[in-house]
Design an enzyme around this catalytic site. Sequence first.
Site, PDB file in Angstrom:
ATOM      1  N   SER A 125      -0.967 -16.389   6.245  1.00 28.06           N
ATOM      2  CA  SER A 125      -2.030 -15.611   6.872  1.00 28.06           C
ATOM      3  C   SER A 125      -3.203 -16.465   7.368  1.00 28.06           C
ATOM      4  O   SER A 125      -4.358 -16.160   7.093  1.00 28.06           O
ATOM      5  CB  SER A 125      -2.539 -14.576   5.861  1.00 28.06           C
ATOM      6  OG  SER A 125      -3.178 -13.529   6.533  1.00 28.06           O
ATOM      7  N   ARG A 162       0.828  -1.207   0.000  1.00 25.36           N
ATOM      8  CA  ARG A 162       0.000   0.000   0.000  1.00 25.36           C
ATOM      9  C   ARG A 162       0.861   1.256   0.000  1.00 25.36           C
ATOM     10  O   ARG A 162       0.452   2.294  -0.501  1.00 25.36           O
ATOM     11  CB  ARG A 162      -0.944   0.005   1.212  1.00 25.36           C
ATOM     12  CG  ARG A 162      -2.090  -0.996   1.082  1.00 25.36           C
ATOM     13  CD  ARG A 162      -3.184  -0.734   2.096  1.00 25.36           C
ATOM     14  NE  ARG A 162      -2.746  -0.950   3.471  1.00 25.36           N
ATOM     15  CZ  ARG A 162      -2.800  -2.128   4.096  1.00 25.36           C
ATOM     16  NH1 ARG A 162      -3.270  -3.183   3.470  1.00 25.36           N
ATOM     17  NH2 ARG A 162      -2.391  -2.251   5.335  1.00 25.36           N
ATOM     18  N   CYS A 178      -5.271 -18.232  15.969  1.00 26.12           N
ATOM     19  CA  CYS A 178      -6.102 -18.078  17.167  1.00 26.12           C
ATOM     20  C   CYS A 178      -7.403 -18.876  17.057  1.00 26.12           C
ATOM     21  O   CYS A 178      -8.037 -19.165  18.063  1.00 26.12           O
ATOM     22  CB  CYS A 178      -6.398 -16.605  17.415  1.00 26.12           C
ATOM     23  SG  CYS A 178      -4.902 -15.594  17.329  1.00 26.12           S
ATOM     24  N   ILE A 184      17.824  -4.598   8.606  1.00 25.53           N
ATOM     25  CA  ILE A 184      16.997  -5.767   8.943  1.00 25.53           C
ATOM     26  C   ILE A 184      16.025  -5.391  10.071  1.00 25.53           C
ATOM     27  O   ILE A 184      16.441  -4.928  11.138  1.00 25.53           O
ATOM     28  CB  ILE A 184      17.863  -6.966   9.375  1.00 25.53           C
ATOM     29  CG1 ILE A 184      18.910  -7.285   8.291  1.00 25.53           C
ATOM     30  CG2 ILE A 184      16.990  -8.188   9.655  1.00 25.53           C
ATOM     31  CD1 ILE A 184      19.830  -8.434   8.618  1.00 25.53           C
ATOM     32  N   GLY A 232       6.852  -9.384  15.733  1.00 25.71           N
ATOM     33  CA  GLY A 232       6.055 -10.541  16.150  1.00 25.71           C
ATOM     34  C   GLY A 232       6.636 -11.319  17.316  1.00 25.71           C
ATOM     35  O   GLY A 232       7.426 -10.815  18.117  1.00 25.71           O
ATOM     36  N   ASP A 233       6.244 -12.590  17.369  1.00 24.01           N
ATOM     37  CA  ASP A 233       6.617 -13.440  18.507  1.00 24.01           C
ATOM     38  C   ASP A 233       8.128 -13.633  18.633  1.00 24.01           C
ATOM     39  O   ASP A 233       8.610 -14.045  19.690  1.00 24.01           O
ATOM     40  CB  ASP A 233       5.996 -14.841  18.341  1.00 24.01           C
ATOM     41  CG  ASP A 233       4.493 -14.844  18.570  1.00 24.01           C
ATOM     42  OD1 ASP A 233       3.920 -13.767  18.819  1.00 24.01           O
ATOM     43  OD2 ASP A 233       3.890 -15.933  18.486  1.00 24.01           O
TER      44      ASP A 233
HETATM   45  P1  FAD Z   1       3.517 -16.598  13.213  1.00 21.91           P
HETATM   46  O1  FAD Z   1       2.116 -16.176  13.053  1.00 21.91           O
HETATM   47  O2  FAD Z   1       3.799 -17.848  13.968  1.00 21.91           O
HETATM   48  O3  FAD Z   1       4.164 -16.700  11.774  1.00 21.91           O
HETATM   49  C1  FAD Z   1       5.497 -17.015  11.594  1.00 21.91           C
HETATM   50  C2  FAD Z   1       5.639 -17.820  10.323  1.00 21.91           C
HETATM   51  O4  FAD Z   1       6.986 -17.773   9.930  1.00 21.91           O
HETATM   52  C3  FAD Z   1       5.310 -19.293  10.517  1.00 21.91           C
HETATM   53  O5  FAD Z   1       4.225 -19.672   9.696  1.00 21.91           O
HETATM   54  C4  FAD Z   1       6.591 -20.024  10.134  1.00 21.91           C
HETATM   55  O6  FAD Z   1       6.357 -21.188   9.377  1.00 21.91           O
HETATM   56  C5  FAD Z   1       7.313 -18.990   9.300  1.00 21.91           C
HETATM   57  N1  FAD Z   1       8.770 -19.145   9.354  1.00 21.91           N
HETATM   58  C6  FAD Z   1       9.563 -19.260  10.440  1.00 21.91           C
HETATM   59  N2  FAD Z   1      10.858 -19.352  10.082  1.00 21.91           N
HETATM   60  C7  FAD Z   1      10.887 -19.300   8.741  1.00 21.91           C
HETATM   61  C8  FAD Z   1      11.939 -19.359   7.783  1.00 21.91           C
HETATM   62  N3  FAD Z   1      13.203 -19.455   8.168  1.00 21.91           N
HETATM   63  N4  FAD Z   1      11.620 -19.293   6.478  1.00 21.91           N
HETATM   64  C9  FAD Z   1      10.324 -19.178   6.080  1.00 21.91           C
HETATM   65  N5  FAD Z   1       9.295 -19.109   6.944  1.00 21.91           N
HETATM   66  C10 FAD Z   1       9.573 -19.171   8.255  1.00 21.91           C
HETATM   67  N6  FAD Z   1      -2.748 -14.541  20.103  1.00 21.91           N
HETATM   68  C11 FAD Z   1      -3.710 -13.691  20.523  1.00 21.91           C
HETATM   69  O7  FAD Z   1      -3.434 -12.499  20.656  1.00 21.91           O
HETATM   70  N7  FAD Z   1      -4.971 -14.135  20.794  1.00 21.91           N
HETATM   71  C12 FAD Z   1      -5.333 -15.446  20.651  1.00 21.91           C
HETATM   72  O8  FAD Z   1      -6.490 -15.813  20.876  1.00 21.91           O
HETATM   73  C13 FAD Z   1      -4.338 -16.360  20.235  1.00 21.91           C
HETATM   74  N8  FAD Z   1      -4.623 -17.673  20.100  1.00 21.91           N
HETATM   75  C14 FAD Z   1      -3.665 -18.516  19.636  1.00 21.91           C
HETATM   76  C15 FAD Z   1      -3.991 -19.858  19.486  1.00 21.91           C
HETATM   77  C16 FAD Z   1      -3.044 -20.747  19.006  1.00 21.91           C
HETATM   78  C17 FAD Z   1      -3.398 -22.182  18.862  1.00 21.91           C
HETATM   79  C18 FAD Z   1      -1.746 -20.268  18.648  1.00 21.91           C
HETATM   80  C19 FAD Z   1      -0.714 -21.204  18.103  1.00 21.91           C
HETATM   81  C20 FAD Z   1      -1.409 -18.942  18.809  1.00 21.91           C
HETATM   82  C21 FAD Z   1      -2.366 -18.049  19.315  1.00 21.91           C
HETATM   83  N9  FAD Z   1      -2.068 -16.697  19.497  1.00 21.91           N
HETATM   84  C22 FAD Z   1      -3.040 -15.850  19.950  1.00 21.91           C
HETATM   85  C23 FAD Z   1      -0.713 -16.174  19.237  1.00 21.91           C
HETATM   86  C24 FAD Z   1      -0.604 -15.564  17.851  1.00 21.91           C
HETATM   87  O9  FAD Z   1      -1.067 -16.477  16.910  1.00 21.91           O
HETATM   88  C25 FAD Z   1       0.827 -15.179  17.590  1.00 21.91           C
HETATM   89  O10 FAD Z   1       1.213 -14.231  18.553  1.00 21.91           O
HETATM   90  C26 FAD Z   1       1.036 -14.574  16.212  1.00 21.91           C
HETATM   91  O11 FAD Z   1       0.638 -15.458  15.211  1.00 21.91           O
HETATM   92  C27 FAD Z   1       2.504 -14.216  16.015  1.00 21.91           C
HETATM   93  O12 FAD Z   1       2.703 -13.757  14.737  1.00 21.91           O
HETATM   94  P2  FAD Z   1       4.125 -13.898  14.013  1.00 21.91           P
HETATM   95  O13 FAD Z   1       3.968 -13.314  12.654  1.00 21.91           O
HETATM   96  O14 FAD Z   1       5.191 -13.379  14.880  1.00 21.91           O
HETATM   97  O15 FAD Z   1       4.374 -15.467  13.924  1.00 21.91           O
END
Ligand code: FAD
Length: 550
Positions: A38, A21, A42, A277, A281-282
């Site tokens: 995507s 965007r 949750c 860099i 997120g998490d």
């Molecule tokens: P993610 O969403 O985990 O995405 C990271 C992605 O990076 C993954 O798909 C992984 O495969 C990919 N990846 C990693 N390393 C590499 C690499 N080297 N090359 C290519 N790809 C890679 N949070 C809330 O606030 N409320 C909720 O109700 C809630 N419920 C949840 C329920 C469950 C079952 C789970 C598992 C999580 C929940 N969470 C909730 C937490 C929330 O989903 C996470 O905080 C959020 O998804 C983090 O986003 P992210 O982009 O950091 O990581």
Amino acid sequence: MKLLIVGGVAGGASAAARSRRLSEEAEIIMFERGPDVSFANCGLPYYIGGEIAEREKLLVTTPERLRSRFNLDVRTRTSVEAIDRTAKKVRVRDLASGKEYEESYDRLLLAPGAAPLRPSIPGIDLPGIFTLRNLQDVDRIKEAVDRGVEQAVVVGAGFIGLELVENFVQRGIATTVLELQDQVLPPFDKEMTTPILTALAAKGVAVLLGQSADGFEEASGGLVVRLKSGQRLAAQLVILGVGVRPENKLAVDAGLEVGPRGGIRVNEYLQTSDPDIYAVGDAIEVKDFVSGDPTQVPLAGPANRQGRIAADNIFGRSVKYRGTQGTAILGFFDHTAAMTGASEKGLRRANRPMQKVYVHPAHHAGYYPGAEQMTLKVLFHPESGKLLGAQAVGGAGVDKRIDVLAVAIQAGMTVFDLEEMELAYAPQYGSAKDPINMAGFVAAGLLRGDHPQVAVEAVMAGQVDRRPVLLDVRTPQEFSAGHIPGAMNIPVDELRSRLGELSRDREIAAYCQVGQRGYLATRILRQAGFSAANIGGGYKTYLLFHPPTT
Ligand code: FAD
């Protein structure tokens, strides 16, 4: 500008869409190790229970949609294996073909998330033991449940663990929860989890606190979970929900700074120790909004917002991330538990000054049908009244109050502001004095010295013969239905005429059901020359600390 994004879910996909965007010209490649982008992490537990019936609903968007709508180069089943910071290149592996190649970048964004912990205990890799992070995990768990599971053990009573428990119960599975700590929902203060423990018991869930799994064995028809206590539990399905660790390997191997718990270090613009860099997120270490200390908070809201902010900064804007306050919520059947900001135990651990109040209001006007009671705990600075944290547990309306308090904390408000808050009111939604106002009145009154308050746990911690006189000012009927051991009963309406029954030589701790009559009694007593304080939150708060044993 050529932007590479590692990770295609919450943080990564948000950053990618925002980046497009902001720039139609940029080349944006998003790498995702898994087959999906995507997806709704949750929502995963609710697909197992059946509340979310269709798997496709968990796919918030697809690679095709991201390509067509956002002109993104989305490469799924593709893992980024290494970063060469000097050459500004990454090494990429196509997981389907095994082929490796390099891709150069101007800016790199890391959004790799966090992986569920799998403690190294004997038998951990046996079939039937699962963690839950993505759609492939949920498919495996759902398949096992659909095949027929009678008993499940959930290790870890955090948010995800309890969400799974709810869904297992929905599926008729006898479920046991193990938790190493002496409470469920460890981020909360222990007493605030009492209603959730009661709800778990009401649903027939066995909760073993202060317990952990020591090993797993194969047994006929499933598994045996061995506990440290020596107890053995039969189960056909075990879920490990004991926390996550940041996926920091790429960052560590590339020499980027990480914090003591492994979170990738970023500045307030979400830039890592290498300015080209970014990370979100998490996987990252964030600033705790209340304390300013570094921490890790794996939640979807922060990950999504950070993705947006990082994209803004990559594309020339200058946006600071304010920090994370850990606003979180759990639904467990008809119960809701939510929190924001600091907890009491966190503040005590850090030796930070704090004061607290409990109120137990109805979520809307009591005369309107369907009012549900909640317990709201508000933590604030003992001098300025600045809000530090809040927790609530109950049914309807808990979410709204915690959201209001989350905003108030972000705005740097005080308990005096809560007194003045003007919130939407009609009898089916709230009260003319909303629970937020009530908490403000009690807290602000405390700071103004209008009504000295004493914490029930402080009273009960004292030696029995050194405790203040416990004065229950409720009706005799309420008193006989249950009271604090050792209390005497003088109803508040009779107090003025029965002052002679009280000793002037001892402190008096007055209490009622929720704190209001106790407050009035304290005012009467103090003006009559007694040394008296009100037990904050009354008998209901006492019951949070001392739940009745059944
Ligand atoms: P993610 O969403 O985990 O995405 C990271 C992605 O990076 C993954 O798909 C992984 O495969 C990919 N990846 C990693 N390393 C590499 C690499 N080297 N090359 C290519 N790809 C890679 N949070 C809330 O606030 N409320 C909720 O109700 C809630 N419920 C949840 C329920 C469950 C079952 C789970 C598992 C999580 C929940 N969470 C909730 C937490 C929330 O989903 C996470 O905080 C959020 O998804 C983090 O986003 P992210 O982009 O950091 O990581």
